[in-house]
Every structure is written in C-alpha cells, then in structure tokens.
Motif scaffolding. Sequence first.
Motif, mmCIF file in Angstrom:
data_model
loop_
_atom_site.group_PDB
_atom_site.id
_atom_site.type_symbol
_atom_site.label_atom_id
_atom_site.label_comp_id
_atom_site.label_asym_id
_atom_site.label_seq_id
_atom_site.Cartn_x
_atom_site.Cartn_y
_atom_site.Cartn_z
ATOM 1 N N ILE A 17 -15.316 -24.746 0.656
ATOM 2 C CA ILE A 17 -16.291 -23.645 0.575
ATOM 3 C C ILE A 17 -17.446 -23.827 1.549
ATOM 4 N N GLY A 18 -17.280 -24.744 2.499
ATOM 5 C CA GLY A 18 -18.291 -24.885 3.537
ATOM 6 C C GLY A 18 -19.461 -25.767 3.184
ATOM 7 N N ILE A 19 -19.232 -26.775 2.373
ATOM 8 C CA ILE A 19 -20.251 -27.808 2.139
ATOM 9 C C ILE A 19 -19.856 -29.007 2.996
ATOM 10 N N ASP A 20 -20.733 -29.417 3.889
ATOM 11 C CA ASP A 20 -20.379 -30.445 4.858
ATOM 12 C C ASP A 20 -20.518 -31.862 4.326
ATOM 13 N N LYS A 21 -21.391 -32.038 3.340
ATOM 14 C CA LYS A 21 -21.528 -33.366 2.733
ATOM 15 C C LYS A 21 -22.025 -33.187 1.302
ATOM 16 N N ILE A 22 -21.519 -34.036 0.419
ATOM 17 C CA ILE A 22 -21.916 -33.949 -0.981
ATOM 18 C C ILE A 22 -22.120 -35.359 -1.522
ATOM 19 N N GLY A 23 -23.098 -35.503 -2.397
ATOM 20 C CA GLY A 23 -23.378 -36.806 -2.999
ATOM 21 C C GLY A 23 -23.824 -36.641 -4.441
ATOM 22 N N PHE A 24 -23.742 -37.724 -5.188
ATOM 23 C CA PHE A 24 -24.078 -37.698 -6.614
ATOM 24 C C PHE A 24 -25.089 -38.800 -6.910
ATOM 25 N N THR A 25 -26.022 -38.507 -7.798
ATOM 26 C CA THR A 25 -26.991 -39.525 -8.190
ATOM 27 C C THR A 25 -27.399 -39.311 -9.647
ATOM 28 N N GLN A 66 -32.004 -32.374 -21.090
ATOM 29 C CA GLN A 66 -31.055 -33.473 -21.130
ATOM 30 C C GLN A 66 -30.193 -33.588 -19.864
ATOM 31 N N PRO A 67 -30.835 -33.831 -18.725
ATOM 32 C CA PRO A 67 -30.079 -34.000 -17.484
ATOM 33 C C PRO A 67 -29.319 -35.323 -17.476
ATOM 34 N N ARG A 68 -28.114 -35.308 -16.915
ATOM 35 C CA ARG A 68 -27.314 -36.533 -16.853
ATOM 36 C C ARG A 68 -27.116 -37.012 -15.414
ATOM 37 N N SER A 69 -27.095 -36.070 -14.469
ATOM 38 C CA SER A 69 -26.920 -36.457 -13.066
ATOM 39 C C SER A 69 -27.341 -35.302 -12.161
ATOM 40 N N ILE A 70 -27.361 -35.564 -10.864
ATOM 41 C CA ILE A 70 -27.735 -34.548 -9.874
ATOM 42 C C ILE A 70 -26.700 -34.584 -8.750
ATOM 43 N N ILE A 71 -26.255 -33.406 -8.357
ATOM 44 C CA ILE A 71 -25.344 -33.278 -7.217
ATOM 45 C C ILE A 71 -26.151 -32.769 -6.029
ATOM 46 N N ALA A 72 -26.076 -33.471 -4.910
ATOM 47 C CA ALA A 72 -26.789 -33.070 -3.690
ATOM 48 C C ALA A 72 -25.785 -32.580 -2.659
ATOM 49 N N ILE A 73 -26.171 -31.548 -1.914
ATOM 50 C CA ILE A 73 -25.293 -31.051 -0.852
ATOM 51 C C ILE A 73 -26.067 -30.943 0.463
ATOM 52 N N ALA A 74 -25.320 -30.949 1.562
ATOM 53 C CA ALA A 74 -25.911 -30.779 2.884
ATOM 54 C C ALA A 74 -24.988 -29.914 3.736
ATOM 55 N N LEU A 75 -25.602 -28.996 4.496
ATOM 56 C CA LEU A 75 -24.874 -28.155 5.439
ATOM 57 C C LEU A 75 -25.465 -28.380 6.825
ATOM 58 N N ALA A 76 -24.600 -28.629 7.792
ATOM 59 C CA ALA A 76 -25.056 -28.889 9.162
ATOM 60 C C ALA A 76 -25.314 -27.576 9.891
#
Length: 377
Positions: A17-25, A66-76
């Motif tokens: 879907i056009g997400i160039d990088k994804i990370g989890f924290t 009650q957050p459990r995690s965060i998903i981060a995305i980056a588009l170039a």
Amino acid sequence: MDMEQLKSDIISYSKTIGIDKIGFTTADTFTEMKNRLIRQEMAGYQSGFEEPDIEKRVDPSLTFDQPRSIIAIALAYPSRMKDAPRSKRGERRGIFCRASWGTDYHHVLRDRLKKLEEYIVSRIPEARFRSMVDTGELVDRAVSERAGIGWSGKNCSIITPEFGSYVYLGEMITNLPFSPDKPIEDGCGTCNKCVDVCPTGALIEGGRLDAQKCIAFLTQTKGFLKDEYRLKLGNRIYGCDTCQTVCPENKGKDFHFHEEMEPDPEVAKPLLKPLLTISNRDFKETYGHISGSWRGKKPIQRNAIIALAHYKDETAIPDLIGVLKNDVRPVMRGTSAWALGKIGGQEAEEALKHQIEKEVDPEVLEEIQKGLQLMTE
C-alpha cells in the motif's frame, strides 16, 4: 492470534500500500524526550505550533486508553525536481521546500495509516488505534527513533539508512501488544555539517534546534520578519532544506515512489511577481493542495517580496510600488517599502518619498524610512 505472525503479515501488507518503512515500539513514556522538551521550553526554543502539553507529547496513555504498542511508518519523498524551471532576470522564482512538493503529506500518510488500520481490523476486529501525522500529540521523531525507522540526526530529522532524511513520518498507537523493534545506532558521528551551515544558527548544537530562528519556522510567520533574517531567506518562500542538502547521508538519495508526491514545477518553483497580487481563490486553486499553503497566502506573499529584494530584481519595482500603494495589509506595504530600498533606483526612491507623505501606519512608516536609508548605504 500469533502476534509475531501478524506483525510479519502487517510488514508485508504495508509494502503493498505504499509504506516504505515500518517499525514497532512500546507505548512506554518517552522519558528522555520529556527532559529534552522541558529544556527546549525553558530556553524559549519552541515554535509555538506544537502541542502545548508536554505530558501528552510523551505519554501515549494520556490520549489513548490502555496503549500496548505503537506502529511507526515512513514514506520517502523526492529530493530532485524533474524539468525544474530556471530563475532568470524578469522572471525570478521562489522555492517551496521539498517536504511541500506534491500533495500535502498529511493526506498521503493518513491514507496509508487508514488502510493499515483497516487491514489489522480485518485480522483482529477488536483492535483499536489512534493514528497521527505531524499535528498529533506525540513527537513523530521520538516514536520513529525508538521504532527503528532511523536515528535522530544532528539536523533534528530522522535519518534512515535507505532514504536519508527525505521521509515523512506517521504513527498509530494501538491496544495490540506487538514486540518492539531495535533502534538504529546513531550514524552522524563527528560530522557537523548541518550545524555549521545553518543560515541563521538555529541549530544550536547537534540535535538541538532553536525553532524561533529556523528559516522553516520563520517562513510560516505572518508578521514583519526581523531585519536580521530577511536576506537569509534567499528565494525560499516556504521551508528550508539546507540542513538536509548538506547531509552526507542524503547524497544521491532521490526517490520517486509515490505519484502524489511528484511536484508540479510551476507550483514548487513559482514565479514571484504574480504571487504579490494573487487572489485568495487563485491561491487556493493553485497551492491549496500542498502543505506549504496551510498558513494561507500572507506569509508566502511576504516571503516573495523578500525574495525579490534578494534578487535585486529591478523589473519588480512597479509591482512592489503597487503593493506599497494599494495593499490593505501593513505587513505587505512595509515589506515592499524595505524591498524597494534594497533594490534601489530613482523610481523606487521617488515612490518611497511620495508614500511617506500618505502612510499612516507607524510600522509601515518605519519600513519606508528603512528603505530610504538603505539607498544611502
């Protein structure tokens, strides 16, 4: 549900879907960022555009239950413009920063985040999210850094190994417990180029920015620009890329993955003189789709006047005189008076002397005096 398998599937889906990088924290409090924000606030280095509540900027639980995690995305996004028009005498051009090329990145990233949400919900119906891009409570850079998207560079941008710092960032807080990714080791080392070449000295030190001096911030203000910053703008009418263009990590980085981000050369590098009298309707039609239009036309027009002074464009003198005489906004009249003084010449001088007899606004009168003084230097 096997969360590691779901995480792997989300990563695979994100690429489609056009997400160039994804990370989890994790959704833990950003303790170090809190300390930095407090120091920034105490020093008066904040821009004023940020979320004012520091606690909300660093604690996800204050904006999400009650957050459990965060998903981060980056588009170039692209760093080079195809078929860029040249600026020449009589047709001088301004420039929008690269982050304002193409469709407003807020819309582009929100579209990607929405699609990601829909996919996850299709897998886990009870999943909840709070997505944000730039204007949310959390600090995008802190989330991306902890999620392994890139490291926080001395230029105060996230620098990715793949795309340099030419990336847009977004994130979503969720109630799903994803395993965190590892942060990337700092790659700036002893390099200090961005700090050394910052036009206004806004980069106080590596990783610390005085937003009040940053050209990217200054171009978005609406009042009179301080004299000390005017000619440092050059032909920039929105934003500043200097600390990115000098970065060795950005050398050769230019990605054209997303059609929405491709700039219209006539929008990204517009002719300056037509901007001085553009109507609200025409401004919205021409520039309303880019992020650089969010403050309206006033800052862009003021900056265009300053850019014409930077070029000392004598062909713009009649246009500037028209603004000085007819514009109802003191900032435009006054900045035009100053610009006429910078450009100089008999026509400009006569216009300033004529207008000083008619002007009633004290700030504009001060700018007219400045303009006349510049002609004697």
